[in-house]
Write a protein that holds these residues in place. Structure first.
Motif, short mmCIF file in Angstrom:
data_model
loop_
_atom_site.label_atom_id
_atom_site.label_comp_id
_atom_site.label_asym_id
_atom_site.label_seq_id
_atom_site.Cartn_x
_atom_site.Cartn_y
_atom_site.Cartn_z
N GLY A 152 0.81 -1.21 0.00
CA GLY A 152 0.00 0.00 0.00
C GLY A 152 0.84 1.25 0.00
N ARG A 153 1.90 1.28 0.84
CA ARG A 153 2.76 2.46 0.88
C ARG A 153 3.56 2.60 -0.41
NH1 ARG A 153 3.57 0.68 6.34
NH2 ARG A 153 5.61 -0.17 5.78
N VAL B 118 10.13 4.02 -1.32
CA VAL B 118 10.25 5.15 -2.23
C VAL B 118 11.29 4.85 -3.32
CG1 VAL B 118 11.07 7.53 -2.39
CG2 VAL B 118 9.44 6.89 -0.62
N PHE B 119 12.37 4.20 -2.96
CA PHE B 119 13.39 3.88 -3.95
C PHE B 119 12.84 2.93 -5.02
CE2 PHE B 119 16.77 1.03 -5.45
CZ PHE B 119 17.62 1.96 -6.05
N TYR C 31 11.97 13.50 -5.40
CA TYR C 31 11.02 12.79 -4.55
C TYR C 31 11.75 11.96 -3.49
CZ TYR C 31 6.83 10.19 -3.26
OH TYR C 31 5.77 9.67 -2.56
N VAL C 32 12.79 11.24 -3.91
CA VAL C 32 13.55 10.40 -2.95
C VAL C 32 14.21 11.27 -1.88
CG1 VAL C 32 15.50 8.82 -2.71
CG2 VAL C 32 13.91 8.55 -4.63
N LEU C 33 14.85 12.35 -2.30
CA LEU C 33 15.53 13.22 -1.33
C LEU C 33 14.53 13.90 -0.39
CD1 LEU C 33 18.21 14.91 -3.64
CD2 LEU C 33 18.56 13.12 -1.92
N LEU D 256 4.23 5.72 -5.42
CA LEU D 256 4.23 5.80 -6.88
C LEU D 256 3.14 6.74 -7.38
CD1 LEU D 256 5.39 4.76 -9.54
CD2 LEU D 256 3.75 2.87 -9.44
N ALA D 257 1.96 6.67 -6.76
CA ALA D 257 0.86 7.54 -7.17
C ALA D 257 1.20 9.01 -6.95
CB ALA D 257 -0.41 7.18 -6.42
N VAL D 258 1.83 9.32 -5.81
CA VAL D 258 2.20 10.71 -5.52
C VAL D 258 3.26 11.18 -6.50
CG1 VAL D 258 3.21 12.25 -3.81
CG2 VAL D 258 1.57 10.50 -3.11
#
Length: 787
Positions: free
Chosen positions: A213-214, A304-305, A280-282, A219-221
């Protein structure tokens, strides 16, 4: 029940097709419905696993309440029952299964009742039935404060979710094509997606390290921020993060992390996919460091990665597809396009009428004067009388010059008199002619016919000229209307912002627009309920101070909405009018008619018409002229065009009913003081500037006497200032005689009331015995609004 009958009908049709073909035939609509039912089933199953506060799961009930009583609702019910029993077990899940069955039963039973269609009915029913079944379970555990708060929150979420889920499905259930998603539908879809992610967050891989889910939320964000910008990215980030926080039951860490990351991705989306993914990752790494004291959330960095790697591998068409889902309908300025279209049509119509008028004018153009036209009188008389005369060859051949000179000598007197007499002809001609009496009678008959023909042709030419001129006037009116449609209004954003702030401070709601019209004058239009507070004199002064410009409320026009107020820039000049009139002795009404009115553009018009003669017929003529002219002027027609049109109309009317009227028209621009006097046979107009009184006269005939090319009014331009006086009178005031006394009275007047001066002039006419006609005096005093 409509739903039951529909299901029976469909089942019977499917059975009949199966018996006739030996196989079950699924048509395209059936496949679509099957897909929809499967989706409802899956949503019911997935949302049943969306637990909050450690065991509360209201969203499965909500999807059942939002799906209705048909196959959609039944599919959602089956999915919810399966999901509750699978995620919560038989004991805990049985409570929600019972509530879901009750919700579907109420929906099925009340489907045909009007109450069911109320937007609040199913949310309320779902919350009540959840409360009934939950009350039993909660009573066994005990009514602890924390459980009571969570239970009340569950009921609120169940009712809210029914409303938002139904709104989220509305674009498909209502089947409205060609319209984009509204803001409410977009928010509802975000809420539906967030509740699905709550369930997916339970599904983990790699030793409970990475949540599916996370990962999907990240990915959606990322996709939304990159494709749709910072606003959408931040909104989706906060929504999905809130869902993850509710599922985790902790502090709002994911709301902050996802929201911040979505915002930053939208900011740097123009730099490409790689830069957006790194951003996004940072951003998430920074969010993790910000919560160092609360424990490192290392799992989010892994999720996130992985999401960023998948983000970089996604094809470009996927992003276009995602962008298409969130695209909004552009705000089209249909009003300006409509105005441009109307302007184009009006211009074309005006040009057509103008070309038609010129074409007719060329066709109707009279030929050059025929000097021999009068000779036709004698030629035709000779054909009738002299043809069988014994002296024909002598008079018309041998002595032609003598005969010609004799007839030419007689012609002027005949034309002046309208008929010939024996004395008009030389004695040698009348004595020699054997049939002179018959010749004279024939000549008189032909002369009468000639005069009738001339009169007819003159009248015909006059009417043709009037027609051509009216086509030209119509073209001018249409052209002016087209120009007005093409005029762009200039908004004033600063003053409009001040007005909106002022309305908010007063507690007023509505739309406000502040702009400058075609003449560059400020105009304010407000629409909304309960605007009476803006109508007071005190509030008008406040608005004037707020706009840094004097304002006045525009009088309400017929047909204008009651909840609309219009304010316009106040004119620096003002006018006060006074009138006095006295009808002719022995008459019941006066033949004079006057009027004055002001338009929104600051133009003041003063009218005075004097009908031919006196009494009711004269009053009818003058009243008609004033009424028609006022309608033209209020409609925005130029004064000279309106006067020409009225003159032609009165001339045509006079063919059936003899009558005419004088017209005295004064136009004053109260912004600039520019003025003009228009006259059709009217008595002199008097203007006092300081100590000097000037007299304005004209030479045009009264309106209705001439409709030809010479039917233009006299136009005299002048400039008026504060303190000037303008006097319009009918010819009965001076009786056509000396007007020195009137000019002296106007120059000596020092009073404040124009009506006093008008009355004094009428009374002075009685003392001087100027005549027995109708008498009207109309005095206009120009002043400054600031005084």
């Amino acid at each position: 029940m409509a739903t039951k009958e529909k299901l029976k009908t469909r089942a019977a049709r499917a059975g009949e097709e199966m018996r006739s073909t030996g196989r079950l035939v699924l048509h395209a609509p059936a496949l679509v419905r099957t897909t929809e039912c499967v989706m409802r089933f899956l949503l019911g199953a997935v949302l049943s696993g969306a637990e909050i506060f450690g065991g509360y799961a209201p969203f499965g009930l909500a999807i059942v309440g939002a799906s209705g009583s048909g196959l959609d609702g039944f599919s959602a019910l089956l999915g919810a029952c399966f999901g509750y029993l699978s995620f919560q077990g038989f004991t805990e899940g049985l409570r929600y299964v019972a509530a879901a069955i009750l919700v579907f039963s109420v929906s099925f039973a009340f489907y045909d009742i009007r109450l069911y269609r109320k937007v609040w009915f199913m949310p309320l029913v779902t919350a009540l039935l959840d409360a009934v079944t939950g009350f039993v379970y909660l009573s066994k555990k005990g009514w602890f404060t924390e459980d009571t708060i969570f239970f009340a929150t569950e009921l609120l979420l169940a009712a809210s979710a029914v409303y938002f889920f139904r709104t989220a499905f509305s674009p498909w259930t209502q089947k409205r094509e060609g319209t984009g998603l509204t803001m409410k539908q977009t928010v509802s879809l975000l809420i539906l997606g967030g509740t699905v992610l709550i369930t997916l967050s339970k599904i983990t891989i790699l030793g409970d390290t990475i949540s599916l889910g996370r990962f999907a939320a990240a990915l959606a964000v990322m996709v939304t921020g990159y494709q749709c910008g910072l606003g959408a990215g931040a909104a989706v980030g906060v929504t999905t993060g809130l869902a993850m926080d509710i599922a985790a039951g902790g502090a709002p860490f994911y709301s902050m992390a996802y929201g911040f990351a979505g915002l930053m991705t939208g900011v740097f989306r123009k730099q490409g996919k790689l830069f957006a993914a790194l951003t996004y990752v940072l951003s998430n790494a920074v969010a993790v460091l910000w919560t160092w004291s609360d424990g490192l959330q290392i799992a989010i960095l892994y999720e996130v990665f992985i999401a960023s790697v998948l983000f970089l591998l996604l094809p470009e068409r996927f992003f276009r597809w995602a962008g298409a889902l969130t695209v909004t309908e552009p705000k089209r300025d249909t009003t300006s396009k409509a105005r441009a279209y109307v302007k184009e049509r009006l211009d074309a119509t005006a040009e057509a009428f103008r070309a038609l008028g010129e074409s007719l004018r060329t066709t109707f153009a009279p030929a050059g004067p025929n000097d021999n036209d009068a000779a036709v009188v004698f030629d035709r008389a000779a054909d009738r009388v002299c043809r069988k005369c014994a002296l024909q060859s002598s008079c018309w051949q041998r002595d032609y010059v003598t005969t010609f000179n004799a007839l030419n000598d007689a012609l002027p007197a005949m034309m002046d008199r309208g008929r010939g007499e024996a004395a008009d002809f030389p004695a040698h001609f009348s004595n020699r002619c054997l049939r002179f009496s018959a010749f004279l009678n024939a000549a008189n008959e032909e002369l009468t016919a000639l005069l009738y023909r001339r009169q007819y042709k003159a009248r015909l030419q006059e009417n043709r000229s009037a027609v051509c001129r009216e086509y030209g006037a119509l073209a001018e009116v249409l052209g002016a209307a087209a120009a007005e449609f093409g005029t762009e209004l200039s908004p004033d954003p600063l003053r409009e912002k001040r007005l909106r702030q002022h309305m908010t401070a007063l507690g007023l709601e509505g739309d406000a627009a502040v702009f400058y019209d075609a003449a560059g004058r400020l105009r304010i239009e407000v629409e909304g309920p309960r605007l009476d507070g803006l109508k007071t004199d005190g509030e008008l002064k406040k608005l004037s101070a707020l706009m840094n410009m004097p304002l006045r409320q525009v009088a309400k026009e017929e047909g204008r909405r009651a909840d609309r107020l219009v304010f316009a820039q106040a004119e620096p000049l003002m006018a006060v009018a006074g009138v006095a009139a006295r009808k002719k002795d022995g008459q019941t009404v006066s033949g004079d008619t006057g009027a004055w009115f002001k338009l929104d553009d600051g133009s003041l018009y003063v009218l005075l018409c004097d009908g031919m003669g006196s009494g009711p017929e004269a009053s009818e003529d003058s009243t008609l002229a004033v009424r028609l002219l006022e309608q033209f002027l209020r409609a925005g027609v130029a004064p000279e065009t309106a006067l020409r049109t009225l003159n032609s109309a009165l001339a045509l009317r006079g063919e059936e009913r003899a009558g005419f009227t004088t017209i005295d028209l004064l136009r004053v621009d109260l912004f600039t003081g520019e003025a003009a006097v228009y006259k059709y046979g009217a008595a002199p107009t008097y203007v006092r500037k300081g100590e000097t009184v000037s007299r304005i006269t004209g030479s045009a005939l009264p309106a209705g006497l001439s409709a030809g090319e010479g039917g233009a009014p006299d136009v005299i331009a002048l400039k008026l200032e504060a303190g000037d006086l303008v006097l319009l009178v009918s010819d009965g005031v001076t009786g056509g005689g000396d007007d020195i006394w009137l000019r002296q009275a106007l120059g000596a007047f020092r009073g404040d009331s124009p009506k006093d001066l008008a009355c004094a002039l009428i009374d002075a006419g009685d003392e001087r015995d100027v005549g027995v006609d109708d008498r009207t005096a109309l005095v206009l005093c120009i002043g400054s609004r600031n005084e």
